[in-house]
Write a protein that holds these residues in place. Structure first.
Motif, PDB file in Angstrom:
ATOM      1  N   TRP A 179       0.809  -1.232   0.000  1.00  0.00           N
ATOM      2  CA  TRP A 179       0.000   0.000   0.000  1.00  0.00           C
ATOM      3  C   TRP A 179       0.835   1.271   0.000  1.00  0.00           C
ATOM      4  O   TRP A 179       0.304   2.369  -0.065  1.00  0.00           O
ATOM      5  N   LYS A 180       2.156   1.109   0.133  1.00  0.00           N
ATOM      6  CA  LYS A 180       3.065   2.276   0.111  1.00  0.00           C
ATOM      7  C   LYS A 180       2.603   3.311   1.145  1.00  0.00           C
ATOM      8  O   LYS A 180       2.227   2.931   2.247  1.00  0.00           O
ATOM      9  N   ALA A 181       2.574   4.609   0.796  1.00  0.00           N
ATOM     10  CA  ALA A 181       2.190   5.624   1.796  1.00  0.00           C
ATOM     11  C   ALA A 181       0.689   5.920   1.702  1.00  0.00           C
ATOM     12  O   ALA A 181       0.280   7.070   1.517  1.00  0.00           O
ATOM     13  N   ALA A 188      14.726  -3.992  -0.412  1.00  0.00           N
ATOM     14  CA  ALA A 188      15.229  -3.366  -1.642  1.00  0.00           C
ATOM     15  C   ALA A 188      14.170  -3.180  -2.719  1.00  0.00           C
ATOM     16  O   ALA A 188      14.439  -3.386  -3.911  1.00  0.00           O
ATOM     17  N   HIS A 189      12.965  -2.791  -2.298  1.00  0.00           N
ATOM     18  CA  HIS A 189      12.006  -2.352  -3.318  1.00  0.00           C
ATOM     19  C   HIS A 189      12.666  -1.228  -4.121  1.00  0.00           C
ATOM     20  O   HIS A 189      13.434  -0.434  -3.577  1.00  0.00           O
ATOM     21  N   SER A 190      12.369  -1.137  -5.402  1.00  0.00           N
ATOM     22  CA  SER A 190      13.100  -0.173  -6.246  1.00  0.00           C
ATOM     23  C   SER A 190      12.945   1.269  -5.746  1.00  0.00           C
ATOM     24  O   SER A 190      13.872   2.079  -5.871  1.00  0.00           O
ATOM     25  N   TYR A 209      10.412 -10.399  -8.825  1.00  0.00           N
ATOM     26  CA  TYR A 209      10.881  -9.781 -10.070  1.00  0.00           C
ATOM     27  C   TYR A 209       9.959  -8.609 -10.378  1.00  0.00           C
ATOM     28  O   TYR A 209       8.778  -8.789 -10.680  1.00  0.00           O
ATOM     29  N   GLU A 210      10.513  -7.407 -10.238  1.00  0.00           N
ATOM     30  CA  GLU A 210       9.725  -6.195 -10.455  1.00  0.00           C
ATOM     31  C   GLU A 210      10.482  -5.271 -11.404  1.00  0.00           C
ATOM     32  O   GLU A 210      11.322  -4.452 -10.951  1.00  0.00           O
ATOM     33  N   PRO A 211      10.250  -5.387 -12.721  1.00  0.00           N
ATOM     34  CA  PRO A 211      10.966  -4.516 -13.644  1.00  0.00           C
ATOM     35  C   PRO A 211      10.643  -3.045 -13.353  1.00  0.00           C
ATOM     36  O   PRO A 211       9.472  -2.685 -13.178  1.00  0.00           O
ATOM     37  N   ALA A 241       8.031  -1.088 -15.221  1.00  0.00           N
ATOM     38  CA  ALA A 241       6.615  -1.476 -15.085  1.00  0.00           C
ATOM     39  C   ALA A 241       5.996  -0.973 -13.777  1.00  0.00           C
ATOM     40  O   ALA A 241       4.778  -0.857 -13.662  1.00  0.00           O
ATOM     41  N   ILE A 242       6.852  -0.669 -12.792  1.00  0.00           N
ATOM     42  CA  ILE A 242       6.324  -0.316 -11.470  1.00  0.00           C
ATOM     43  C   ILE A 242       5.615   1.031 -11.508  1.00  0.00           C
ATOM     44  O   ILE A 242       6.186   2.042 -11.933  1.00  0.00           O
ATOM     45  N   GLY A 243       4.369   1.021 -11.103  1.00  0.00           N
ATOM     46  CA  GLY A 243       3.583   2.257 -11.038  1.00  0.00           C
ATOM     47  C   GLY A 243       3.264   2.852 -12.401  1.00  0.00           C
ATOM     48  O   GLY A 243       2.742   3.953 -12.498  1.00  0.00           O
ATOM     49  N   ALA A 244       3.601   2.126 -13.480  1.00  0.00           N
ATOM     50  CA  ALA A 244       3.505   2.710 -14.820  1.00  0.00           C
ATOM     51  C   ALA A 244       2.173   2.410 -15.514  1.00  0.00           C
ATOM     52  O   ALA A 244       1.863   2.990 -16.551  1.00  0.00           O
ATOM     53  N   GLY A 298       4.489  -5.306 -10.971  1.00  0.00           N
ATOM     54  CA  GLY A 298       4.654  -4.183 -11.902  1.00  0.00           C
ATOM     55  C   GLY A 298       3.500  -4.119 -12.861  1.00  0.00           C
ATOM     56  O   GLY A 298       3.359  -4.972 -13.737  1.00  0.00           O
ATOM     57  N   SER A 299       2.611  -3.113 -12.647  1.00  0.00           N
ATOM     58  CA  SER A 299       1.479  -2.839 -13.548  1.00  0.00           C
ATOM     59  C   SER A 299       0.415  -3.935 -13.600  1.00  0.00           C
ATOM     60  O   SER A 299      -0.378  -3.968 -14.541  1.00  0.00           O
ATOM     61  N   VAL A 300       0.390  -4.828 -12.615  1.00  0.00           N
ATOM     62  CA  VAL A 300      -0.654  -5.869 -12.641  1.00  0.00           C
ATOM     63  C   VAL A 300      -1.983  -5.237 -12.227  1.00  0.00           C
ATOM     64  O   VAL A 300      -2.053  -4.446 -11.284  1.00  0.00           O
ATOM     65  N   ILE A 309       1.275  -6.143  -5.879  1.00  0.00           N
ATOM     66  CA  ILE A 309       0.475  -5.058  -6.445  1.00  0.00           C
ATOM     67  C   ILE A 309       0.757  -3.806  -5.625  1.00  0.00           C
ATOM     68  O   ILE A 309       0.778  -3.867  -4.391  1.00  0.00           O
ATOM     69  N   GLY A 310       0.917  -2.682  -6.300  1.00  0.00           N
ATOM     70  CA  GLY A 310       1.291  -1.444  -5.623  1.00  0.00           C
ATOM     71  C   GLY A 310       0.103  -0.645  -5.105  1.00  0.00           C
ATOM     72  O   GLY A 310      -0.943  -1.201  -4.740  1.00  0.00           O
ATOM     73  N   GLU A 311       0.267   0.679  -5.121  1.00  0.00           N
ATOM     74  CA  GLU A 311      -0.642   1.516  -4.327  1.00  0.00           C
ATOM     75  C   GLU A 311      -2.083   1.567  -4.826  1.00  0.00           C
ATOM     76  O   GLU A 311      -2.969   1.984  -4.086  1.00  0.00           O
TER      77      GLU A 311
HETATM   78  C1  PEP Z   1       5.210  -2.194  -6.602  1.00  0.00           C
HETATM   79  O1  PEP Z   1       5.533  -1.024  -6.407  1.00  0.00           O
HETATM   80  O2  PEP Z   1       5.712  -3.134  -5.944  1.00  0.00           O
HETATM   81  C2  PEP Z   1       4.195  -2.488  -7.627  1.00  0.00           C
HETATM   82  C3  PEP Z   1       3.956  -3.733  -7.952  1.00  0.00           C
HETATM   83  O3  PEP Z   1       3.594  -1.374  -8.136  1.00  0.00           O
HETATM   84  P1  PEP Z   1       2.438  -1.297  -9.249  1.00  0.00           P
HETATM   85  O4  PEP Z   1       1.478  -2.419  -9.015  1.00  0.00           O
HETATM   86  O5  PEP Z   1       1.818   0.054  -9.005  1.00  0.00           O
HETATM   87  O6  PEP Z   1       3.106  -1.364 -10.572  1.00  0.00           O
END
Ligand code: PEP
Length: 251
Positions: A11-13, A96-98, A170-172, A175-178, A212-214, A233-235
């Motif tokens: 959930w990040k911040a 070590a999240h990016s 594996y989080e390219p 793709a993250i947050g994109a 990443g972007s799922v 899954i990110g925020e």
């Molecule tokens: C993440 O930041 O670990 C992530 C998966 O983000 P997002 O789902 O927003 O790409």
């Protein structure tokens, strides 16, 4: 070990109040029950909510920290260290999240030390790796990073212990947050190459996650990739309606 796949919600911040977080957790508790035969759910909320939430989770959801910054207690203002999490019954952490790497300019050697501290404290570490640019050079970038992180660890612990103590995400970075439309064939190729590398390095592979972007259009397809043991899954997963639609896609 459970053969269910993992849904890891970072959930990040977010959210910005404990009350909203509790509502979101209640929703997540309900949704996790609907998929309990297929998926185990992990939530990584903002750090200040970890302790209050430890008491409101049902349905087997586990809590994770979004980071560890230092290896031990001491004069480290604002930091979280593995023993502190274990002492407070938090059993999992991202390492070590990016976004964490970029903010703290973490080197692979520093990440290796953090991972070592997690292993020493029996804290499950979800180690994040991924390339900056999509393409043929990606696997080289990932395995060079993994060599620097894992080589010192392999000299200290049996590989069977390492394999069960860590997960690899594996989080390219591209793709993250994109919110990209995912190229499943590229992702599968990368995962296969990472798995092959891990088996060569550690005899067997730790669990392998993709992030990443799922979203709801891709979650099921990603979970169906045989090499995938879980998805991060990110925020967006901190938005109630978005989260409900995401779970609906796998019920
Ligand atoms: C993440 O930041 O670990 C992530 C998966 O983000 P997002 O789902 O927003 O790409």
């Amino acid at each position: 070990m459970s053969s269910k796949k993992i849904l890891f919600l970072n959930w990040k911040a977010n959210p910005s109040s404990l009350k909203e977080t509790e509502v979101l957790v209640e929703t997540t508790n309900h949704l996790a029950l609907l998929v309990k035969d297929k998926l185990d759910v992990i939530i990584a909320p903002p750090p200040v909510y970890l302790l209050p939430l430890n008491h409101s989770l049902t349905s087997g959801i586990q809590l994770a920290s979004q980071t560890v910054d230092v290896t031990t207690n001491g004069p480290h203002t604002g930091s979280i260290y593995p023993a502190l999490l274990k002492e407070n019954n938090i059993g999992i952490t991202l390492v070590a999240h990016s976004e964490d790497r970029a903010k703290k300019q973490l080197t692979s050697e520093q990440i290796s030390d953090l991972l070592d501290a997690c292993l020493k404290n029996n804290l499950k570490a979800v180690l994040c790796v991924g390339e900056h640019q999509k393409g043929d050079e990606a696997i080289k970038e990932i395995t060079q990073d993994l060599d620097l992180i894992l080589d010192p660890i392999i000299t200290k612990y049996p590989t069977s212990f390492i394999t069960s103590a860590i997960d690899i995400a594996y989080e390219p970075l591209w793709a993250i947050g994109a919110q990209k439309i995912l190229d499943l064939s590229y992702i599968t190729t990368q995962l296969l190459a990472i798995k092959e590398y891990l088996i060569a390095k550690l005899t067997s592979s730790p669990r392998l996650f993709y992030g990443g972007s799922v979203d709801r259009s891709s979650l099921k397809q990603i979970l169906d990739i045989p090499e995938v043991d879980g998805v991060l899954i990110g925020e967006r997963s901190a938005q109630k309606e978005w989260l409900e639609e995401l779970f609906q896609s796998v019920i």
